[in-house]
Motif scaffolding. Structure first.
Motif, PDB file in Angstrom:
ATOM      1  N   GLY A 283       0.782  -1.230   0.000  1.00 11.56           N
ATOM      2  CA  GLY A 283       0.000   0.000   0.000  1.00 11.56           C
ATOM      3  C   GLY A 283       0.812   1.276   0.000  1.00 11.56           C
ATOM      4  N   HIS A 284       2.150   1.147   0.024  1.00 12.10           N
ATOM      5  CA  HIS A 284       2.995   2.341   0.046  1.00 12.10           C
ATOM      6  C   HIS A 284       2.756   3.213  -1.182  1.00 12.10           C
ATOM      7  CE1 HIS A 284       6.107   0.375   2.934  1.00 12.10           C
ATOM      8  NE2 HIS A 284       5.197   1.072   3.579  1.00 12.10           N
ATOM      9  N   GLY A 285       2.485   4.468  -0.937  1.00 17.47           N
ATOM     10  CA  GLY A 285       2.324   5.416  -2.038  1.00 17.47           C
ATOM     11  C   GLY A 285       0.991   5.360  -2.740  1.00 17.47           C
ATOM     12  N   PHE A 286       0.100   4.463  -2.300  1.00 22.02           N
ATOM     13  CA  PHE A 286      -1.170   4.313  -3.023  1.00 22.02           C
ATOM     14  C   PHE A 286      -2.285   5.079  -2.341  1.00 22.02           C
ATOM     15  CE2 PHE A 286      -5.260   2.392  -3.953  1.00 22.02           C
ATOM     16  CZ  PHE A 286      -5.227   2.378  -5.342  1.00 22.02           C
ATOM     17  N   ILE A 287      -2.977   5.860  -3.123  1.00 17.46           N
ATOM     18  CA  ILE A 287      -4.235   6.482  -2.740  1.00 17.46           C
ATOM     19  C   ILE A 287      -4.777   7.113  -4.014  1.00 17.46           C
ATOM     20  CG2 ILE A 287      -3.395   8.794  -2.139  1.00 17.46           C
ATOM     21  CD1 ILE A 287      -5.312   8.522   0.373  1.00 17.46           C
ATOM     22  N   GLU A 288      -6.081   7.246  -4.128  1.00 19.71           N
ATOM     23  CA  GLU A 288      -6.657   7.783  -5.356  1.00 19.71           C
ATOM     24  C   GLU A 288      -6.792   9.299  -5.278  1.00 19.71           C
ATOM     25  OE1 GLU A 288     -10.220   5.724  -6.445  1.00 19.71           O
ATOM     26  OE2 GLU A 288      -9.267   3.750  -6.315  1.00 19.71           O
ATOM     27  N   ALA A 289      -6.690   9.942  -6.448  1.00 19.71           N
ATOM     28  CA  ALA A 289      -6.810  11.396  -6.521  1.00 19.71           C
ATOM     29  C   ALA A 289      -8.175  11.758  -7.093  1.00 19.71           C
ATOM     30  CB  ALA A 289      -5.691  11.968  -7.386  1.00 19.71           C
ATOM     31  N   HIS A 290      -8.895  12.587  -6.369  1.00 24.79           N
ATOM     32  CA  HIS A 290     -10.215  13.039  -6.812  1.00 24.79           C
ATOM     33  C   HIS A 290     -10.123  14.482  -7.278  1.00 24.79           C
ATOM     34  CE1 HIS A 290     -14.413  14.117  -6.911  1.00 24.79           C
ATOM     35  NE2 HIS A 290     -14.265  14.978  -5.918  1.00 24.79           N
ATOM     36  N   HIS A 291     -10.625  14.739  -8.465  1.00 19.60           N
ATOM     37  CA  HIS A 291     -10.623  16.087  -9.009  1.00 19.60           C
ATOM     38  C   HIS A 291     -11.827  16.848  -8.453  1.00 19.60           C
ATOM     39  CE1 HIS A 291      -7.434  15.508 -12.030  1.00 19.60           C
ATOM     40  NE2 HIS A 291      -7.842  14.260 -11.951  1.00 19.60           N
ATOM     41  N   THR A 292     -11.558  17.787  -7.553  1.00 19.82           N
ATOM     42  CA  THR A 292     -12.663  18.558  -6.965  1.00 19.82           C
ATOM     43  C   THR A 292     -13.330  19.442  -8.009  1.00 19.82           C
ATOM     44  OG1 THR A 292     -11.077  20.255  -6.260  1.00 19.82           O
ATOM     45  CG2 THR A 292     -11.651  18.533  -4.670  1.00 19.82           C
ATOM     46  N   ASN A 293     -12.600  19.758  -9.082  1.00 19.70           N
ATOM     47  CA  ASN A 293     -13.194  20.437 -10.230  1.00 19.70           C
ATOM     48  C   ASN A 293     -13.486  19.337 -11.238  1.00 19.70           C
ATOM     49  OD1 ASN A 293     -14.021  22.171 -12.228  1.00 19.70           O
ATOM     50  ND2 ASN A 293     -11.949  22.813 -12.800  1.00 19.70           N
ATOM     51  N   VAL A 303      -6.461  24.130 -16.553  1.00 16.04           N
ATOM     52  CA  VAL A 303      -5.277  23.439 -16.044  1.00 16.04           C
ATOM     53  C   VAL A 303      -5.550  22.941 -14.631  1.00 16.04           C
ATOM     54  CG1 VAL A 303      -2.848  23.676 -15.426  1.00 16.04           C
ATOM     55  CG2 VAL A 303      -3.730  24.826 -17.463  1.00 16.04           C
ATOM     56  N   THR A 304      -5.123  21.730 -14.342  1.00 15.45           N
ATOM     57  CA  THR A 304      -5.262  21.174 -13.003  1.00 15.45           C
ATOM     58  C   THR A 304      -4.009  21.470 -12.194  1.00 15.45           C
ATOM     59  OG1 THR A 304      -6.699  19.372 -13.698  1.00 15.45           O
ATOM     60  CG2 THR A 304      -5.491  19.060 -11.665  1.00 15.45           C
ATOM     61  N   THR A 305      -4.192  21.957 -10.972  1.00 15.64           N
ATOM     62  CA  THR A 305      -3.075  22.147 -10.059  1.00 15.64           C
ATOM     63  C   THR A 305      -3.244  21.175  -8.896  1.00 15.64           C
ATOM     64  OG1 THR A 305      -4.173  23.789  -8.650  1.00 15.64           O
ATOM     65  CG2 THR A 305      -3.068  24.597 -10.660  1.00 15.64           C
ATOM     66  N   ALA A 306      -2.218  21.055  -8.089  1.00 13.52           N
ATOM     67  CA  ALA A 306      -2.274  20.135  -6.950  1.00 13.52           C
ATOM     68  C   ALA A 306      -3.404  20.504  -5.992  1.00 13.52           C
ATOM     69  CB  ALA A 306      -0.929  20.137  -6.211  1.00 13.52           C
ATOM     70  N   ASP A 307      -3.722  21.794  -5.922  1.00 16.15           N
ATOM     71  CA  ASP A 307      -4.781  22.232  -5.011  1.00 16.15           C
ATOM     72  C   ASP A 307      -6.168  21.800  -5.481  1.00 16.15           C
ATOM     73  OD1 ASP A 307      -2.944  23.456  -3.357  1.00 16.15           O
ATOM     74  OD2 ASP A 307      -3.114  25.411  -4.338  1.00 16.15           O
ATOM     75  N   ASP A 308      -6.280  21.386  -6.736  1.00 13.67           N
ATOM     76  CA  ASP A 308      -7.568  20.929  -7.266  1.00 13.67           C
ATOM     77  C   ASP A 308      -7.860  19.477  -6.908  1.00 13.67           C
ATOM     78  OD1 ASP A 308      -8.117  23.360  -8.592  1.00 13.67           O
ATOM     79  OD2 ASP A 308      -6.858  22.754 -10.279  1.00 13.67           O
ATOM     80  N   LEU A 309      -6.904  18.805  -6.289  1.00 12.39           N
ATOM     81  CA  LEU A 309      -7.034  17.375  -6.029  1.00 12.39           C
ATOM     82  C   LEU A 309      -7.251  17.088  -4.555  1.00 12.39           C
ATOM     83  CD1 LEU A 309      -4.096  16.056  -8.243  1.00 12.39           C
ATOM     84  CD2 LEU A 309      -6.495  16.381  -8.881  1.00 12.39           C
ATOM     85  N   ALA A 310      -8.068  16.089  -4.277  1.00 16.49           N
ATOM     86  CA  ALA A 310      -8.244  15.558  -2.926  1.00 16.49           C
ATOM     87  C   ALA A 310      -7.828  14.104  -2.952  1.00 16.49           C
ATOM     88  CB  ALA A 310      -9.704  15.691  -2.482  1.00 16.49           C
ATOM     89  N   LEU A 311      -7.188  13.646  -1.899  1.00 12.06           N
ATOM     90  CA  LEU A 311      -6.735  12.258  -1.823  1.00 12.06           C
ATOM     91  C   LEU A 311      -7.779  11.429  -1.083  1.00 12.06           C
ATOM     92  CD1 LEU A 311      -2.965  12.841  -0.979  1.00 12.06           C
ATOM     93  CD2 LEU A 311      -4.065  12.598  -3.212  1.00 12.06           C
TER      94      LEU A 311
END
Length: 342
Positions: A283-293, A303-311
């Protein structure tokens, strides 16, 4: 009875017939006739000449008894899964002839390549997965892409990837403490990368992911097909779809890196689940990224920035997407807090 349309049914005489046609009409006309692209990685060598292996295999099917329709480009993946083992079994070679060795000698390993090999070593807990393991084949494909981008005509084959992995045993205290020595080919760079990431599996996994995603972005369609066949898992959405809809995945690696730096772990922003805590090294390093936009709401040029993502963990991510309009993170957290388990 019609022959099953799989590469395993191709015969040596059929391949030789396809090679003869290739020689007669030339590469460009041959590829145009059968609808294939030039091979960028796997080249079939026969009597001192190189051939596009996937195209040869597909055309050869049409030379089988009964003259069935040749295999089309999109009927099978090329490379290590459906072409190389078939042609090698028929006595053909992918080894560059001796006279070409000087041009194709492997250069020194780069930092990015060593990180991918170390990530593979850690994921397999120092064990030898063998050259035919899907993880090894995937890394080999990535390294070939890197070589292509650097203008090189060579690549790290699967046995070479395993050998590099086993070099880390010589600097791994878990292995050496039991009396093992491992291979003695660990370079200064190998040792430096080991020292940089030793005891930091999450940082290593994220660094390797960033390298993977940057390499995937430049892959041609044939190589992507290979990697998809290596990584094939039930329920996995194809990378090509993600590449089209989810923009630059390197942003995901940046988001994970920021979370790791802040919290020291990657946990779900909805329920707090930590894959590494539950599943260990897997499980190291694994988690899904959700686009809040939402992807579907974006317009060309956005453009997607890191702030647009939730883990999010897989469960929370599914629940967010289950019904439109998508649930907000605040609404998700409110539901989780009301759960009896919390």
């Amino acid at each position: 009875m019609a022959v099953e349309r799989i590469t395993a049914n191709v015969t040596r005489p059929a391949v030789l017939a396809a090679i003869a046609e290739y020689d007669e009409i030339g590469q460009k006309a041959f590829l145009t006739k059968y609808g294939y692209k030039p091979a960028r990685t796997y080249r079939l060598w026969h009597e001192g000449k190189a051939y596009d292996s996937k195209a040869i295999t597909g055309a050869a099917f049409g030379y089988l008894p009964g003259n069935p329709e040749p295999l089309r480009y999109n009927e099978f993946s090329g490379g290590q899964i459906y072409v190389v083992p078939v042609l090698e079994k028929l006595g053909f070679s992918f080894d560059v002839p001796e006279g070409f060795e000087e041009k194709t000698k492997n250069p020194l390993w780069t930092r990015e390549q060593v990180i991918l090999a170390l990530d593979l070593y850690v994921k397999h807990n120092g064990r030898d997965p063998g050259p035919n393991h899907p993880d090894v084949l995937e890394v080999s494909a990535l390294l070939r892409q890197m070589a292509t981008e650097a203008g090189l005509t060579t690549y790290r084959n699967p046995p070479g990837v395993v050998m590099k992995m086993m070099n880390f045993r010589s600097v791994d205290p878990v292995f050496t403490s039991k009396g093992g020595k491992g291979l003695d080919g660990a370079s200064k760079l190998d040792k430096a990368i080991w020292a940089e990431f030793y005891g930091k599996p999450l940082e290593l996994a994220i660094a390797a992911e960033a390298i993977r995603e940057g390499t995937f972005a430049n892959m041609d369609e044939e190589t992507l097909d290979d990697v998809q066949s290596y990584q094939a898992k039930e329920g996995k959405v194809s990378y090509r779809y993600h590449r089209t809809l989810e923009r630059d995945r390197k942003v995901v690696a940046l988001r994970k890196g920021a979370a790791l730096k802040q919290h020291g772990k990657l946990e779900c922003e909805g329920c707090g689940f930590d894959f590494a805590t539950t599943y260990g090294s897997r499980g190291h390093g694994f988690i899904e990224a959700h686009h809040t936009n939402p992807v579907h709401a974006m317009q060309e040029g956005d453009v997607t920035t890191a702030d647009d993502l939730a883990l999010l963990c897989s469960n929370c991510h599914r629940m967010v997407h289950k019904v439109k309009p998508w649930m907000t993170l605040d609404a998700l957290r409110a539901i989780v807090r009301k759960s009896p388990e919390h």
